[in-house]
Scaffold this motif. Structure first.
Motif, PDB file in Angstrom:
ATOM      1  N   PHE A 188      35.615  45.171  50.660  1.00  0.00           N
ATOM      2  CA  PHE A 188      36.341  44.615  49.514  1.00  0.00           C
ATOM      3  C   PHE A 188      35.721  43.272  49.161  1.00  0.00           C
ATOM      4  CE2 PHE A 188      39.036  47.584  51.602  1.00  0.00           C
ATOM      5  CZ  PHE A 188      39.869  48.114  50.636  1.00  0.00           C
ATOM      6  N   ARG A 189      36.125  42.723  48.010  1.00  0.00           N
ATOM      7  CA  ARG A 189      35.620  41.387  47.670  1.00  0.00           C
ATOM      8  C   ARG A 189      36.643  40.649  46.818  1.00  0.00           C
ATOM      9  NH1 ARG A 189      35.712  41.856  42.240  1.00  0.00           N
ATOM     10  NH2 ARG A 189      34.092  43.086  41.245  1.00  0.00           N
ATOM     11  N   PHE A 190      36.624  39.322  46.961  1.00  0.00           N
ATOM     12  CA  PHE A 190      37.385  38.447  46.079  1.00  0.00           C
ATOM     13  C   PHE A 190      36.328  37.609  45.375  1.00  0.00           C
ATOM     14  CE2 PHE A 190      39.688  34.255  45.616  1.00  0.00           C
ATOM     15  CZ  PHE A 190      40.402  34.658  44.491  1.00  0.00           C
ATOM     16  N   ALA A 191      36.381  37.583  44.026  1.00  0.00           N
ATOM     17  CA  ALA A 191      35.248  37.032  43.261  1.00  0.00           C
ATOM     18  C   ALA A 191      35.695  35.993  42.228  1.00  0.00           C
ATOM     19  CB  ALA A 191      34.508  38.179  42.577  1.00  0.00           C
ATOM     20  N   PRO A 192      36.145  34.830  42.697  1.00  0.00           N
ATOM     21  CA  PRO A 192      36.595  33.810  41.744  1.00  0.00           C
ATOM     22  C   PRO A 192      35.422  33.075  41.085  1.00  0.00           C
ATOM     23  CG  PRO A 192      36.698  32.934  43.970  1.00  0.00           C
ATOM     24  CD  PRO A 192      36.240  34.369  44.094  1.00  0.00           C
ATOM     25  N   SER A 193      35.699  32.480  39.930  1.00  0.00           N
ATOM     26  CA  SER A 193      34.715  31.610  39.272  1.00  0.00           C
ATOM     27  C   SER A 193      35.075  30.167  39.594  1.00  0.00           C
ATOM     28  CB  SER A 193      34.759  31.793  37.753  1.00  0.00           C
ATOM     29  OG  SER A 193      34.277  33.055  37.429  1.00  0.00           O
ATOM     30  N   PRO A 194      34.156  29.409  40.202  1.00  0.00           N
ATOM     31  CA  PRO A 194      34.490  28.024  40.556  1.00  0.00           C
ATOM     32  C   PRO A 194      34.398  27.088  39.339  1.00  0.00           C
ATOM     33  CG  PRO A 194      32.316  28.570  41.374  1.00  0.00           C
ATOM     34  CD  PRO A 194      32.835  29.815  40.717  1.00  0.00           C
ATOM     35  N   SER A 199      24.867  38.118  32.475  1.00  0.00           N
ATOM     36  CA  SER A 199      26.210  37.968  31.914  1.00  0.00           C
ATOM     37  C   SER A 199      27.173  38.441  32.998  1.00  0.00           C
ATOM     38  CB  SER A 199      26.370  38.891  30.708  1.00  0.00           C
ATOM     39  OG  SER A 199      26.239  40.233  31.141  1.00  0.00           O
ATOM     40  N   TYR A 200      28.468  38.316  32.735  1.00  0.00           N
ATOM     41  CA  TYR A 200      29.451  38.805  33.699  1.00  0.00           C
ATOM     42  C   TYR A 200      29.167  40.272  34.046  1.00  0.00           C
ATOM     43  CZ  TYR A 200      33.635  41.137  35.303  1.00  0.00           C
ATOM     44  OH  TYR A 200      34.476  41.937  36.001  1.00  0.00           O
ATOM     45  N   HIS A 201      29.013  41.119  33.010  1.00  0.00           N
ATOM     46  CA  HIS A 201      28.874  42.565  33.250  1.00  0.00           C
ATOM     47  C   HIS A 201      27.668  42.883  34.132  1.00  0.00           C
ATOM     48  CE1 HIS A 201      32.042  43.492  30.482  1.00  0.00           C
ATOM     49  NE2 HIS A 201      31.395  43.079  29.413  1.00  0.00           N
ATOM     50  N   MET A 227      31.181  33.826  44.793  1.00  0.00           N
ATOM     51  CA  MET A 227      31.395  32.771  43.818  1.00  0.00           C
ATOM     52  C   MET A 227      30.688  33.163  42.521  1.00  0.00           C
ATOM     53  SD  MET A 227      33.313  30.477  45.018  1.00  0.00           S
ATOM     54  CE  MET A 227      34.019  30.118  46.639  1.00  0.00           C
ATOM     55  N   GLU A 228      31.464  33.431  41.484  1.00  0.00           N
ATOM     56  CA  GLU A 228      30.885  33.869  40.206  1.00  0.00           C
ATOM     57  C   GLU A 228      30.585  32.636  39.368  1.00  0.00           C
ATOM     58  OE1 GLU A 228      32.832  37.349  38.565  1.00  0.00           O
ATOM     59  OE2 GLU A 228      31.818  38.432  40.178  1.00  0.00           O
ATOM     60  N   ASP A 229      29.430  32.063  39.652  1.00  0.00           N
ATOM     61  CA  ASP A 229      29.097  30.750  39.078  1.00  0.00           C
ATOM     62  C   ASP A 229      27.886  30.798  38.156  1.00  0.00           C
ATOM     63  OD1 ASP A 229      27.222  31.237  41.003  1.00  0.00           O
ATOM     64  OD2 ASP A 229      27.274  29.244  41.889  1.00  0.00           O
ATOM     65  N   ASP A 277      43.281  42.747  33.675  1.00  0.00           N
ATOM     66  CA  ASP A 277      42.534  42.271  32.507  1.00  0.00           C
ATOM     67  C   ASP A 277      41.099  42.792  32.507  1.00  0.00           C
ATOM     68  OD1 ASP A 277      42.272  40.708  34.791  1.00  0.00           O
ATOM     69  OD2 ASP A 277      41.871  38.856  33.706  1.00  0.00           O
ATOM     70  N   LEU A 278      40.632  43.305  33.660  1.00  0.00           N
ATOM     71  CA  LEU A 278      39.261  43.811  33.732  1.00  0.00           C
ATOM     72  C   LEU A 278      39.208  45.341  33.748  1.00  0.00           C
ATOM     73  CD1 LEU A 278      37.944  41.083  36.156  1.00  0.00           C
ATOM     74  CD2 LEU A 278      37.356  41.366  33.740  1.00  0.00           C
ATOM     75  N   PHE A 279      40.380  45.957  33.545  1.00  0.00           N
ATOM     76  CA  PHE A 279      40.461  47.432  33.586  1.00  0.00           C
ATOM     77  C   PHE A 279      39.427  48.070  32.650  1.00  0.00           C
ATOM     78  CE2 PHE A 279      42.096  51.427  31.910  1.00  0.00           C
ATOM     79  CZ  PHE A 279      42.423  52.121  33.055  1.00  0.00           C
ATOM     80  N   SER A 300      25.851  40.866  36.144  1.00  0.00           N
ATOM     81  CA  SER A 300      25.836  40.339  37.512  1.00  0.00           C
ATOM     82  C   SER A 300      26.873  41.025  38.393  1.00  0.00           C
ATOM     83  CB  SER A 300      25.993  38.816  37.546  1.00  0.00           C
ATOM     84  OG  SER A 300      26.827  38.362  36.560  1.00  0.00           O
ATOM     85  N   VAL A 301      28.013  41.401  37.814  1.00  0.00           N
ATOM     86  CA  VAL A 301      29.050  42.002  38.658  1.00  0.00           C
ATOM     87  C   VAL A 301      28.588  43.356  39.209  1.00  0.00           C
ATOM     88  CG1 VAL A 301      30.502  43.313  37.011  1.00  0.00           C
ATOM     89  CG2 VAL A 301      31.574  42.061  38.846  1.00  0.00           C
ATOM     90  N   VAL A 302      27.882  44.140  38.408  1.00  0.00           N
ATOM     91  CA  VAL A 302      27.440  45.439  38.949  1.00  0.00           C
ATOM     92  C   VAL A 302      26.315  45.251  39.972  1.00  0.00           C
ATOM     93  CG1 VAL A 302      28.183  46.838  36.961  1.00  0.00           C
ATOM     94  CG2 VAL A 302      25.852  45.983  37.039  1.00  0.00           C
ATOM     95  N   VAL A 327      38.978  45.643  43.846  1.00  0.00           N
ATOM     96  CA  VAL A 327      40.408  45.434  43.570  1.00  0.00           C
ATOM     97  C   VAL A 327      40.508  44.136  42.788  1.00  0.00           C
ATOM     98  CG1 VAL A 327      42.683  45.078  44.609  1.00  0.00           C
ATOM     99  CG2 VAL A 327      41.036  46.636  45.690  1.00  0.00           C
ATOM    100  N   ARG A 328      40.922  44.218  41.536  1.00  0.00           N
ATOM    101  CA  ARG A 328      40.922  43.036  40.659  1.00  0.00           C
ATOM    102  C   ARG A 328      42.006  43.204  39.604  1.00  0.00           C
ATOM    103  NH1 ARG A 328      35.124  44.530  37.812  1.00  0.00           N
ATOM    104  NH2 ARG A 328      35.813  46.481  36.889  1.00  0.00           N
ATOM    105  N   GLY A 329      42.187  42.169  38.783  1.00  0.00           N
ATOM    106  CA  GLY A 329      43.288  42.161  37.817  1.00  0.00           C
ATOM    107  C   GLY A 329      43.111  43.174  36.691  1.00  0.00           C
TER     108      GLY A 329
HETATM  109  N1  GLU Z   1      35.229  36.304  38.313  1.00  0.00           N
HETATM  110  C1  GLU Z   1      36.249  37.129  37.728  1.00  0.00           C
HETATM  111  C2  GLU Z   1      37.536  36.335  37.598  1.00  0.00           C
HETATM  112  O1  GLU Z   1      37.656  35.275  38.202  1.00  0.00           O
HETATM  113  C3  GLU Z   1      36.548  38.357  38.550  1.00  0.00           C
HETATM  114  C4  GLU Z   1      35.519  39.394  38.343  1.00  0.00           C
HETATM  115  C5  GLU Z   1      35.764  40.706  39.065  1.00  0.00           C
HETATM  116  O2  GLU Z   1      36.587  40.773  39.963  1.00  0.00           O
HETATM  117  O3  GLU Z   1      35.087  41.675  38.707  1.00  0.00           O
HETATM  118  O4  GLU Z   1      38.405  36.756  36.868  1.00  0.00           O
END
Ligand code: GLU
Length: 308
Positions: free
Chosen positions: A7-13, A206-208, A43-45, A228-230, A210-212, A224-226
């Protein structure tokens, strides 16, 4: 090879963690523990103008204070620009990328002009108008003029071509959308996004994109994420197919809402972990506030065709 779930938690600092982030981190940690797997931190920086080492340190401190641990190594996107650049080149070699020059204002004016004439203009799942794509068929020489002009530009995915190259039957596994929270297979509709941004003149990703790349690189099995990214998952599945990347399972959880009924964000200053901690709350109090916070309803999956 093991069957260990990752799993991962991927916040933007680029700001402080709030209760919504805590929920995402907790769910990932819990699911990792329950499955005997691991939870990695990313860290999504890529936005180097807004992300800072100070926010990154604060995120780590807040998680530790809440008692949410992570497994190493931590991945920092800003350290992997070369990998994103080579993925971008690969898509470009497939003829799926074009430089695009229109600013937000120019897009808006273009769309308003079409609509003023009674025309229909498509919107993406976030409600933004599709990119007009006037430069899609520009010659190499015309592209060079734009990319060498010194003006900012974006690199966009030619969505129609990309969907055609990917072939049919693009879907994803979603946990929790079926009856009783069952896992279901959902049809991905990346075309609903139009020509998404893959990179900018000053950032090779971009977000798309780098995330893949990161999910593949970190061997994430479960995203597993919010909620809003569905809908963004459709773009991610498309890029995974085009770049021959593995397909994780997905789960999009409810979003926590502020007292104004809007999704929690940086503007809800008193819901940040730091502010609650400074107000004298204990980690337990904060986790209780997280459990009690109002949540968004289920994702509208009616428009997403369920496969048999
Ligand atoms: N960095 C994104 C955020 O903070 C999450 C991206 C993801 O989980 O795919 O909302």
């Amino acid at each position: 090879m093991t069957n260990r779930q990752v799993f991962r938690f991927a916040p933007s600092p680029n700001g402080e963690l709030h209760l919504g982030h805590a929920l995402s981190a907790c769910l990932n940690r819990r699911m990792a523990d329950r499955s005997g797997g691991v939870m990695l931190l990313r860290m999504e920086d890529i936005d180097q103008a807004r992300c800072t080492p100070a926010f990154e340190r604060q995120i780590a401190e807040d998680l530790q204070w809440l008692g949410i641990g992570w497994d190493s190594p931590v991945r920092r996107q800003s350290e992997h620009f070369d990998a994103y650049r080579s993925a971008l080149c690969r898509l470009d070699d497939m003829g799926l990328v074009y430089p695009a020059s229109m600013s937000r204002r120019e897009i808006r004016e273009h769309v308003e002009a079409v609509e003023a004439r009674g025309g229909h203009w498509p919107r993406d799942p976030d409600g933004q108008p599709h990119y007009p794509g006037l430069e899609r068929d520009a010659s190499k020489a015309e592209r060079d003029v734009l990319t060498q002009s010194g003006r900012p530009y974006t690199l966009r995915l030619d969505m129609a071509q990309a969907v055609a190259s990917a072939g049919g039957n693009l879907a994803w596994n979603e946990l929790g959308s079926g009856p009783d929270g069952a896992r279901v297979v959902l049809q991905a509709d990346p075309a609903s996004w139009g020509d998404v941004i893959l990179a900018r003149s000053d950032t090779p990703t971009s977000y798309h994109l780098s995330v893949v790349m990161d999910d593949a690189e970190q061997e994430i099995t479960d995203v597993v994420r919010g909620q809003d990214l569905f809908h963004a998952t459709a773009v991610h599945r498309l890029l995974q197919r085009l770049l021959d990347l593995p397909e994780p399972r997905y789960q999009h959880h409810a979003l926590l809402l502020g007292p104004d009924g809007k999704k929690l964000s940086k503007t809800h200053r008193d819901r940040s972990i730091r502010a609650m901690r400074e107000a004298g709350l204990s980690p337990r109090d904060v986790l209780d506030a997280m459990e009690d916070a109002p949540r968004s309803g289920g994702v509208e999956t009616a428009s997403v065709h369920l496969q048999e």
